[in-house]
Design an enzyme around this catalytic site. Sequence first.
Site, PDB file in Angstrom:
ATOM      1  CE  LYS A 180      -1.804   2.171   3.423  1.00  0.00           C
ATOM      2  NZ  LYS A 180      -2.443   2.544   4.679  1.00  0.00           N
TER       3      LYS A 180
ATOM      4  CG  ASP B  21      -7.409   3.834   2.642  1.00  0.00           C
ATOM      5  OD1 ASP B  21      -8.344   3.426   1.934  1.00  0.00           O
ATOM      6  OD2 ASP B  21      -7.394   4.974   3.149  1.00  0.00           O
TER       7      ASP B  21
END
Length: 254
Positions: A161, A180
């Site tokens: 991420k 997220d």
Amino acid sequence: MTAKATNKTGKKAVAKRPAAAQPARKAVAPSAAKAPAARGPLAPERVAAILKTLDETYPDAECALHYRSPWELLVATILSAQCTDARVNMVTPELFRRFPAPAELATAPIGEIEDLIRTTGFFHNKAKSIQGAAKKVAEDFGGKVPQTLAELITIPGAARKTANVVLGVAFGKAEGVVVDTHVFRVSRRLELAKADTPQEVERELMRVVPRDHWIAFSHQLIYHGRQVCVARSPRCRMCSLETLCNSKDKTWYS
Ligand code: SF4
């Protein structure tokens, strides 16, 4: 991350009343009539309608972390785990004033780093991560943040991420979709993904969302998730995607 976009709220669609002289027909909300739900949630025209609505609602969505270089963005993104961007933006100016470059952070006393980032939470682990990242970048990448996913994920504290954030925001490279907690929740509510892990949801989104939308799409969904499609009691009444959404979590129907 957050975006600076202005949140244009959706309006309740109002079915038009047929004129008295016209034959009576069932009233259909105009925007609902455009929703091509008949071919399933991943029908290309439905996905396109969602992307278009997101573009219209959040045209300027972008990362809200403050940074002046890819290195600063990398550190800020690591610090943003379990913490608001606003809080991270409060601590990074002093952190980068004291230790401007990776080589300087790499040799800084760990206690001093902890004191500077304490308010972002989990500061023991985060201090270790950003110092580890500093050492890696200084020693293995000549002080420059690498520009490939494969290299970025070798940096301590930078999982996929974080790597996607740095690649997309700092370098404009779409190698993946940032997933997220907001992207995870909203993309599942919109039935663009249904997996149970962020990694698998990212793979699903990469199949469904055209690559040239990956970067903006993440920012837009993060903003939407923070402002409208919140975890508890989503604000469906003000959601511009409401007529395209069939989530069981919906709190309002037009
Ligand atoms: S209609 Fe409600 S559940 Fe669906 S995306 Fe909008 S806010 Fe989220």
